[in-house]
Design an enzyme around this catalytic site. Structure first.
Site, mmCIF file in Angstrom:
data_model
loop_
_atom_site.group_PDB
_atom_site.id
_atom_site.type_symbol
_atom_site.label_atom_id
_atom_site.label_comp_id
_atom_site.label_asym_id
_atom_site.label_seq_id
_atom_site.Cartn_x
_atom_site.Cartn_y
_atom_site.Cartn_z
ATOM 1 N N GLU B 131 0.831 -1.207 0.000
ATOM 2 C CA GLU B 131 0.000 0.000 0.000
ATOM 3 C C GLU B 131 0.864 1.255 0.000
ATOM 4 O O GLU B 131 1.801 1.387 0.789
ATOM 5 C CB GLU B 131 -0.909 0.054 1.231
ATOM 6 N N ASP B 200 9.858 5.571 14.961
ATOM 7 C CA ASP B 200 9.773 6.993 14.666
ATOM 8 C C ASP B 200 10.218 7.755 15.909
ATOM 9 O O ASP B 200 9.680 7.541 16.994
ATOM 10 C CB ASP B 200 8.304 7.324 14.318
ATOM 11 N N ASP B 202 11.030 11.699 17.246
ATOM 12 C CA ASP B 202 10.702 13.048 16.804
ATOM 13 C C ASP B 202 11.060 14.059 17.892
ATOM 14 O O ASP B 202 10.714 13.872 19.059
ATOM 15 C CB ASP B 202 9.186 13.072 16.574
ATOM 16 N N HIS B 258 13.395 8.168 11.045
ATOM 17 C CA HIS B 258 12.643 6.926 10.953
ATOM 18 C C HIS B 258 13.612 5.767 10.794
ATOM 19 O O HIS B 258 14.630 5.902 10.140
ATOM 20 C CB HIS B 258 11.714 6.922 9.726
#
Ligand SMILES: [Zn+2]
Lengths: 500, 534
Positions: B131, B200, B202, B258
């Protein structure tokens, strides 16, 4: 596993004696003297069961599994959960290896048919397994044999036996490796430095020890988790899950290997209806028909069943009835479902036989009918065999709301002239939203105006169970026609027992 | 989205990391956009002039026109496709070069393009069942988020990306069927099959420890050091503890990083296993200073290693004035000493007093930290010299004091993961090689051998790339002829993307695909069975 006929006459087949010898150490002897408290159910067992035992054992386990589901839903505190589960195990599976093993495999075969069933079975069985394994590693009872062990550390022997018996490929950490990793292993929270010296460590792929990994309660290196023996419980439980999960996917195949074709023909229908067997109000031991009509009046007979079908049956049963009228036969599944429904509605064995004979006679001789169908009807009513009494199912298949597409359902509602346009729209709306039970209840409301205000009409379960729907409808019509509804004391009033 | 997508709709609004994007206007018609229409809407309000050199001379780092140039000339479709196809034949076995379309047709019969023809499960490549989702701006300021895109080939992907010019491209799971068919599949039929394990990190989650003055989406070289530390800890843990070998790290384009763990065993992990791995790395640092944050002693081996990695960097880049100044001024060390457990207050007072005057005051932050640790050690050890611990020091006080340096280092520097990204196979995460619309910077690969020196401010922007292209071509350097100029085949090799992209190919992609080649099919099935579940 052999399923003998009522006379218990069938000898072991060769395919199952293989399994038998492999499994000799499990001690599935009739005397139940096994010390094995927990079973991974890795091999298909071999022993003979009568059809009645087959069914009885399966229903017994079903009660335990449904009890688990119910307790989980109610979110019981752990202590209460454990004690109630122990009680349920004790009263249903007793202290008998055969019941436990046989019922597991019967239900495995019954629940392998689609993903919803598999998931349900897997969930409950894993909880049951873990409960028993924890009992063993705690040294408590509550497992199959109930044989507790209170010697300090002795239960570890049991656990170790269990692991060895089940060929657990846990990789034992050598003494040298353990010494080399000493500092690391001792740094794991909860590690007791004194016990460490005698502790046995096992190395397993980390995916088999997810709970421990997630809580950083084991040392992890190069994809392996290092786990001391007592904590192996969580790993074994995970392994049980994945092995059962895999077997369920291929259970049909295994079952075909172990059971001869003749036997399959006889027990096939039983298996395919197992999940919809009604085991009585949850928690209770009784399995009497909860929605049954007490007495003859209002109960379906061969003579009035056509009329009752259009007046008092929910759409699913009405469709089965229409199918029977149209084709003069029903497939196994339908015959069983409709038969159990009629029985639950109070139809007697004689009327049941008469009714089916009448329909089937249009396409076969009486002799054919007796040979092929009479037995199963008698069996359904518990005459052909000992105790087994079928009770109607709570989760039935073939729900038109669920399985028909919008157009077909809409056409059917119109054809059967159910309610008015507003009612039919409302039913369709529920169907489209996936609220099939609401659709079914809405059908009831549409054709029983004012039912909620009538005394003696119990609407509980109307959207959940065809028999609840039926008996509510019968009592509605009785109350309307003044037959005993007002006092509530007549024998026509629906038994409320077990209606949740 | 239709009923057929029930199984995967949960994550629909979860965008992955860069959540500063205005939540996209979700339209039931998203997937039905007529492409020509979308193009018309996008282009209509803007000037159709897209002279790249004129854009590059301004200070604009990002614009739809620049993005168009990037997608048509620079985006490394082959690197992305080779990776996501996990198909060793997409790499030329001879020289390790990624097969280009022209070469593919003339090389072996098992060339990459032949595996695109079928989009069924039987395809050896997982690429057609992957996807993708796109965030596009049909008109300026309005965003549309399109899920369940899938592409049968690299060419297909490239064509769609160039046509739609997504402001963001996300990568989701590999499904049992091509996700683009989801509308024609029965409800619940579309299910995830595999997915890289992703992480992830951040900087927005570091606000309370960013004394550099940054907050939210801002970053500066001072707070970026936290990212280097986070990558160091995660990389070591994933490799050494979990045995993963194929870790691909990428800059997220703005203020984070990431990690994509691409090992086959990682891709097959259940959601349950993903949660467990993520939790293994998660340390609850407490919301308020010191509250609800108690590490148990002894320290789990993974945390002990994290401390070894973090503590020197903490000393180098957090303590000093030009870092986050934890021990740089009187006010800051007073604040830090106040976080000591009550039982260690004698140590705090002693140091407070000593550092208040010369020569203690003149000690460097590094020396002060060393002094603080040794004072604490002798305090609990009961050795002479420093402040004496009362004989009644309880064992829990002792543990708290011993753990204080670790807790302090962790609170400041331990990786703060957004673990929801990691838990679900089905979570979408921004594609590597994308461009962040706010910064114009490319999500470039980060070299795992040198996390600390990765400089987000040196990452090329769209504008700088287009300028580099122009300059390269102005120099007359070789066009598309591979032989003419140091093996330049792709336009990105004419720019500063060449370094990071080629390092990625050499150090991540080729070893990964070589391993795929080695891994026998039986092995795949065996591993799937071990972690398998419904
Ligand atoms: Zn900053």
């Amino acid at each position: 596993m052999n399923v003998a006929g009522p006379a218990r006459s069938r000898p072991s087949s060769s395919s199952s004696s293989d399994a038998n010898s492999k499994r000799g150490h499990h001690g599935h002897a009739a005397d139940g003297g096994s010390s094995s408290l927990v079973d991974m159910y890795l091999d298909v067992p071999s022993f003979e069961l009568s059809l009645d035992e087959f069914e009885e054992y399966a229903l017994a386990r079903l009660k335990v599994l449904r009890k688990i589901e119910e307790m989980k839903t109610r979110n019981l505190p752990p202590d209460l959960f454990r004690s109630q589960l122990d009680a349920s195990i004790k009263s249903n599976l007793r202290s008998n290896d055969i019941v436990d093993v046989a019922s597991h495999f019967i239900l495995r075969a019954a629940y392998c048919r689609n993903e919803d069933l598999r998931r349900w079975f897997l969930t409950q069985e894993c909880i049951l397994f873990r409960h028993r394994l924890e009992s063993v590693s705690r040294g408590g009872g509550g497992s199959r044999g109930g044989g507790g062990n209170n010697g300090g550390g002795g239960h570890h022997d049991e656990l170790r036996d269990f692991l060895a018996r089940n060929d657990f490929d846990l990789d034992r950490v050598s003494a040298a490796d353990k010494e080399r990793l000493r500092d690391k292993l001792l740094s794991v929270p909860g590690t007791n430095p004194v016990e460490f010296n005698v502790a046995e460590y096992y190395r397993v792929p980390f995916v088999q020890a997810l709970e421990l990994v997630g809580r950083r309660e084991c040392y992890v290196a190069d994809g392996n988790a290092y786990v001391p023996l007592p904590r192996v419980v969580s790993i074994v439980a995970a392994k049980f899950r994945s092995s059962l999960s895999r077997s369920l996917a291929s259970a049909g195949g295994i079952f075909r290997q172990a059971v001869s074709r003749d036997e399959r023909a006889r027990i096939g229908p039983l298996l395919s209806s197992m999940n919809s067997q009604y085991t009585g109000p949850s928690g209770g031991a009784g399995s009497s028909a909860a929605y049954g009509i007490d007495g003859e009046e209002g109960a379906p007979t061969a003579a009035n069943v056509d009329e009752l079908a259009s007046r008092s049956m929910p759409l699913c049963m009405r469709q089965l009835h229409r199918g029977l009228q149209r084709d003069h036969k029903l497939k196994h599944q339908g015959r069983l479902q409709y038969g159990l429904f009629l029985k639950g509605a109070g139809m007697s064995l004689e009327e049941h036989t008469l009714f089916f004979q009448r329909e089937f006679a249009k396409i076969m001789t009486g002799e054919q009918f007796n040979k092929q169908y009479a037995y199963s009807i008698r069996h359904m009513h518990g005459k052909e065999g000992k105790r087994a009494t079928y009770t109607p199912g709570a989760e039935h298949h073939g729900c038109p709301y669920r399985h028909y597409d919008d157009a077909s359902l809409s056409a059917l509602l119109g054809l059967l002239k159910i309610g008015n346009a507003v009612d039919r729209d409302a039913i369709m709306a529920h169907k489209r939203d996936g609220n099939f039970q609401l659709a079914c209840s809405r059908h009831f409301e549409a054709v029983h105006p004012g039912a909620t205000s009538l005394e003696g009409v119990n609407l509980d379960g109307v959207g959940n169970h065809p028999n609840a729907w039926f008996s509510a409808s019968v009592s509605y019509h009785n109350a309307k026609s003044g037959k005993g509804g007002a006092t509530g004391g007549s024998k026509n009033v629906v038994k409320a027992e077990g209606v949740a | 989205m239709g009923a057929a997508t029930d199984a995967v709709d949960d994550d629909e609004r979860e965008f992955g990391a860069e959540d500063d994007v205005v939540p996209a206007v979700k339209s039931n018609n998203d997937v039905d956009y007529d492409d020509a229409d979308a193009d018309a809407r996008r282009d209509a309000p803007r000037s159709s002039s897209s002279s790249s050199s004129s854009s590059a001379t301004t200070s604009v780092v990002y614009s739809p026109e620049l993005l168009g140039v990037y997608y048509s000339r620079l985006f490394p479709y082959d690197l992305l496709h080779s990776w996501l196809s996990y198909d060793p034949s997409s790499i030329n076995p001879g020289n390790g070069k990624v097969v280009t379309p022209a070469k593919a047709s003339s090389s072996s019969s098992s060339s990459s393009s032949s595996s695109y023809s079928s989009s069924s499960l039987s395809s050896s490549s997982t690429f057609p069942r992957r996807e993708f989702s796109m965030t596009i701006e049909p008109t300026p300021g309005s965003e549309v988020y399109i899920r369940y895109q899938s592409f049968s080939s690299r060419e297909d992907l490239a064509a769609a990306v160039m046509r739609r010019r997504p402001t963001k491209l996300d990568i989701g799971a590999v499904f049992n069927h091509p996700p683009k068919d989801n509308k024609s599949l029965p409800a619940g039929k579309l299910q995830t099959v595999e997915r890289e394990l992703v992480f992830d990190v951040d900087l927005t989650d570091y606000d309370e420890v960013r004394n550099c003055g940054c907050a939210g989406a801002d970053i500066c070289p001072k707070c970026w050091t936290y990212m280097g530390m986070a990558m160091g800890v995660m990389d070591a843990g994933l490799r050494r503890d979990f045995g993963f070998r194929h870790l691909a790290w990428f800059y997220s384009g703005r203020r984070g990083v990431h990690c994509w763990v691409c090992d086959e065993s990682a891709r097959m992990l259940t959601n349950e296993a993903r949660s467990a791995v993520a939790s293994y790395f998660e340390v609850n640092l407490g919301s308020d200073k010191n509250k609800g944050f108690n590490l148990s002693a002894p320290l789990h081996p993974a945390l002990a290693r994290a401390y070894e990695i973090l503590e020197p960097r903490f000393v180098d880049s957090v303590l000093p004035e030009d870092g986050h100044g934890l021990l740089a001024t009187r006010a800051s060390w007073t604040r830090l000493l106040l976080t000591l457990p009550k039982a260690a207050h004698p140590v705090a007072s002693r140091l407070e007093e000593r550092w208040g005057r010369s020569p203690g005051r003149d000690a460097t932050p590094r020396e002060k930290w060393r002094e603080l640790k040794s004072e604490l050690a002798s305090f609990v050890g009961g050795r002479g010299g420093g402040a004496k611990a009362p004989k009644t020091l309880s064992s829990s006080d002792r543990v708290r004091i011993e753990m204080w340096p670790v807790e302090t280092v962790f609170r400041q520097t331990y990786p703060r993961l957004d673990i929801n990204v990691s838990k679900m196979q089905n979570h979408l995460l921004k594609s590597p090689f994308c461009v962040h619309p706010k910064t114009g910077r490319v999500c470039v690969p980060i070299d795992a051998d040198d996390f600390d020196s990765f400089d987000p401010f040196a990452v090329p922007t769209l504008a700088s790339l287009v300028r580099e292209l122009d300059e390269y071509e102005a120099r007359g350097g070789g066009g598309n002829d591979a032989n003419a100029d140091g093996g330049v085949v792709h336009d990105w090799q004419k720019t500063s993307l060449r370094g990071p992209f080629e390092r990625y190919r050499k150090k991540v992609l080729i070893p990964l695909l070589n391993d795929e080649r080695r891994s026998a099919r039986e092995e795949r099935e065996r591993r799937a069975a071990v972690v398998g579940d419904f």
